[in-house]
Enzyme design. Structure first.
Site, mmCIF file in Angstrom:
data_model
loop_
_atom_site.group_PDB
_atom_site.id
_atom_site.type_symbol
_atom_site.label_atom_id
_atom_site.label_comp_id
_atom_site.label_asym_id
_atom_site.label_seq_id
_atom_site.Cartn_x
_atom_site.Cartn_y
_atom_site.Cartn_z
ATOM 1 N N GLY A 94 0.837 -1.208 0.000
ATOM 2 C CA GLY A 94 0.000 0.000 0.000
ATOM 3 C C GLY A 94 0.865 1.248 0.000
ATOM 4 O O GLY A 94 1.963 1.245 0.545
ATOM 5 N N ASP B 51 0.895 2.025 9.437
ATOM 6 C CA ASP B 51 0.553 1.204 10.607
ATOM 7 C C ASP B 51 1.633 1.233 11.699
ATOM 8 O O ASP B 51 1.364 0.872 12.846
ATOM 9 C CB ASP B 51 0.329 -0.258 10.181
ATOM 10 C CG ASP B 51 -0.730 -0.397 9.106
ATOM 11 O OD1 ASP B 51 -1.569 0.513 8.977
ATOM 12 O OD2 ASP B 51 -0.714 -1.414 8.392
ATOM 13 N N ARG C 275 -4.330 -2.223 10.616
ATOM 14 C CA ARG C 275 -4.306 -3.692 10.574
ATOM 15 C C ARG C 275 -4.328 -4.271 11.987
ATOM 16 O O ARG C 275 -5.166 -3.916 12.775
ATOM 17 C CB ARG C 275 -3.094 -4.178 9.778
ATOM 18 C CG ARG C 275 -3.361 -4.241 8.299
ATOM 19 C CD ARG C 275 -2.369 -5.083 7.590
ATOM 20 N NE ARG C 275 -1.018 -4.881 8.091
ATOM 21 C CZ ARG C 275 0.024 -5.560 7.705
ATOM 22 N NH1 ARG C 275 -0.106 -6.484 6.779
ATOM 23 N NH2 ARG C 275 1.209 -5.346 8.194
ATOM 24 N N ARG D 33 -0.484 -6.821 -4.725
ATOM 25 C CA ARG D 33 -0.557 -8.265 -4.977
ATOM 26 C C ARG D 33 0.637 -8.779 -5.780
ATOM 27 O O ARG D 33 0.672 -9.957 -6.132
ATOM 28 C CB ARG D 33 -1.849 -8.600 -5.737
ATOM 29 C CG ARG D 33 -3.087 -8.543 -4.866
ATOM 30 C CD ARG D 33 -4.271 -9.122 -5.593
ATOM 31 N NE ARG D 33 -4.609 -8.363 -6.779
ATOM 32 C CZ ARG D 33 -5.216 -8.867 -7.854
ATOM 33 N NH1 ARG D 33 -5.519 -10.141 -7.900
ATOM 34 N NH2 ARG D 33 -5.510 -8.105 -8.873
ATOM 35 N N ASP E 29 4.070 -0.768 12.194
ATOM 36 C CA ASP E 29 4.139 -2.095 12.829
ATOM 37 C C ASP E 29 5.260 -2.981 12.292
ATOM 38 O O ASP E 29 5.199 -4.203 12.410
ATOM 39 C CB ASP E 29 2.787 -2.824 12.653
ATOM 40 C CG ASP E 29 2.462 -3.112 11.197
ATOM 41 O OD1 ASP E 29 3.139 -2.547 10.312
ATOM 42 O OD2 ASP E 29 1.533 -3.895 10.938
ATOM 43 N N ASP F 225 5.682 -4.941 5.640
ATOM 44 C CA ASP F 225 6.215 -6.257 6.004
ATOM 45 C C ASP F 225 6.158 -7.261 4.841
ATOM 46 O O ASP F 225 7.074 -8.065 4.666
ATOM 47 C CB ASP F 225 5.527 -6.806 7.263
ATOM 48 C CG ASP F 225 4.020 -6.813 7.158
ATOM 49 O OD1 ASP F 225 3.482 -6.407 6.108
ATOM 50 O OD2 ASP F 225 3.362 -7.234 8.134
ATOM 51 N N GLY F 226 5.112 -7.168 3.999
ATOM 52 C CA GLY F 226 5.028 -8.074 2.846
ATOM 53 C C GLY F 226 6.203 -7.852 1.905
ATOM 54 O O GLY F 226 6.849 -8.806 1.439
ATOM 55 N N THR G 224 5.021 2.330 6.310
ATOM 56 C CA THR G 224 3.617 1.972 6.523
ATOM 57 C C THR G 224 2.990 2.954 7.496
ATOM 58 O O THR G 224 3.645 3.363 8.474
ATOM 59 C CB THR G 224 3.394 0.546 7.056
ATOM 60 O OG1 THR G 224 2.020 0.413 7.435
ATOM 61 C CG2 THR G 224 4.237 0.210 8.275
ATOM 62 N N GLN H 260 -6.620 8.322 5.486
ATOM 63 C CA GLN H 260 -5.456 8.273 6.386
ATOM 64 C C GLN H 260 -4.147 8.036 5.626
ATOM 65 O O GLN H 260 -3.062 8.220 6.165
ATOM 66 C CB GLN H 260 -5.623 7.144 7.420
ATOM 67 C CG GLN H 260 -6.752 7.384 8.385
ATOM 68 C CD GLN H 260 -7.210 6.099 9.072
ATOM 69 O OE1 GLN H 260 -6.782 5.789 10.161
ATOM 70 N NE2 GLN H 260 -8.074 5.343 8.414
ATOM 71 N N ARG H 261 -4.256 7.556 4.393
ATOM 72 C CA ARG H 261 -3.057 7.218 3.632
ATOM 73 C C ARG H 261 -2.752 8.231 2.531
ATOM 74 O O ARG H 261 -1.682 8.168 1.916
ATOM 75 C CB ARG H 261 -3.257 5.842 2.990
ATOM 76 C CG ARG H 261 -2.454 4.809 3.673
ATOM 77 C CD ARG H 261 -2.662 3.427 3.211
ATOM 78 N NE ARG H 261 -2.799 3.182 1.812
ATOM 79 C CZ ARG H 261 -3.257 2.019 1.323
ATOM 80 N NH1 ARG H 261 -3.581 1.059 2.149
ATOM 81 N NH2 ARG H 261 -3.370 1.820 0.041
#
Ligand code: F6P
Length: 358
Positions: free
Chosen positions: A10, A132, A176, A72, A134, A108-109, A130, A283-284
């Site tokens: 993302g 997030d 997430r 993806r 995280d 992380d992906g 990110t 938010q992004r």
């Protein structure tokens, strides 16, 4: 030296600031820089383009990513080819382009994929991004501060309307499985209750909290309650609220809707109306905060220096406010939830904020 740069997963505010800082540092070190379009998809489909100083000149404040991204595009599971492992083709593409290393800016992906490609012989350097916040082994990711600013502003705006009507307002944030955005956004916005995934909430506690505020309604306290809930929250013993499943994504679950579930739990037992606002992708989007521009610039610069020094298989990280490098293999497969003893949780309790648990 020839270095490729890609942005995966993302998007988030600050990606362009990393691209700018890394490109300018690499060019000034005499390296050639190539942009890889739409994350790993660029290496899977051969979509590369040169990056010159003029390409990154004016992008510091731009949200999104000038290179495009994809959530993806996984060389180990090509969604367009029935999940085939095309990692050998990806490595061949990078070699044919003459890339000495690839800077992969992502979550992380992306770090997992980067670690696996590095193990197969493609030199990789990771840059953590990110909203997030995280990613393991870094205290901060850029994009987070921008997201927190948006959540804080949204809560502030909702407060005036909540107070006017004496309503319970629920604000659902992204993040997430981690509660960082809700926790910091909730504190910054002055939320009355903050719910994070790391502390599964007891609905009865929240209900009692809202009822007490209704009962105490008086000048200065109109009975309204602002609840900031992270999308990854679940009631104690309950399940996650999944909005959709994205087939072929490294993390296929897309969370969303827990705020509305909470409204359904609370409203029948309260006098006040309960309304939900799902902040979602606002938010992004948009321009990064000054903090995120600085952090992204530091990360881009540090990643470029690692490339120039030929240090691969690592991710740039922030530790004790210094840019360090950590092994990609140690980041892969891990995350960084809010610790249950985090000082901000204590501060929230001190403020009288309901966390939905004892
Ligand atoms: O990881 C960043 C993030 O914005 C999460 O907070 C959110 O759950 C997810 O991405 C949404 O992903 P998508 O843009 O694919 O819906």
């Amino acid at each position: 030296m020839h270095i490729g740069i890609l942005t995966g997963g993302g998007d988030c505010p600050g990606l362009n600031a990393v691209i700018r800082a890394a490109t300018l540092e690499l060019l000034s070190a005499g390296a050639r820089v190539t942009g890889i379009e739409r994350g790993f998809l660029g290496l899977m489909r051969g979509r590369l383009r040169p990056l010159a100083a003029a390409d990154v000149d004016d992008i510091l404040e731009q949200g999104g990513t000038i290179l495009g991204t994809h959530n993806r595009a996984d060389p180990f599971h090509d969604f367009a080819r029935g999940g085939a492992d095309v990692s050998a083709e990806v490595i061949a593409c990078a070699r044919a382009a003459g890339l000495d290393a690839v800077l992969a800016i992502g979550g992380d992906g992306t770090m997992d994929i980067a670690a696996r490609l590095h193990a197969l012989g493609l030199p990789m350097i990771g840059v953590p991004k990110t909203i997030d916040n995280d990613i393991a082994l870094t205290e901060r990711t850029f994009g987070f501060d921008s997201a927190v600013a948006i959540v804080a502003e949204a809560i502030g705006r909702l407060r005036t309307t909540a107070r006017s009507h004496g309503r319970v307002m629920i604000v659902e944030t992204m993040g997430r499985y981690a509660g960082w955005i809700a926790l910091e956004g909730g504190i910054a916005g002055g939320a009355d209750a903050i719910l994070i995934p790391e502390l599964p909430f007891e609905p009865q506690r929240l209900l009692d909290f809202c009822r007490q505020r209704e009962a105490e309604a008086a000048p200065g306290c109109d009975g309204s309650t602002l609840i900031c809930i992270a999308e990854g929250c679940a009631p104690l013993g309950g399940s996650l609220t999944v909005e959709r499943t994205v087939a072929g994504s490294p993390d296929p679950l897309r969370l969303g809707g827990v705020g509305e579930r909470l409204r359904e739990l609370l409203e029948p037992h309260l006098q006040s109306e309960v309304r939900t606002t799902l902040l979602g992708h606002v938010q992004r989007g948009g321009t990064p905060t000054a903090y995120d521009r600085v952090l992204a610039t530091r990360f881009g610069h540090a990643a470029a220096r690692l490339a120039v020094q030929g240090r691969h298989g690592v991710m740039v990280a922030l530790q004790a406010d210094r840019c360090v490098s950590v092994p990609l293999a140690e980041v892969a497969g891990r995350s960084r939830p809010v610790p249950r003893d985090h000082p901000l949780l204590d501060a929230a309790r001190g403020l009288g904020v309901c966390l939905g648990v004892a």
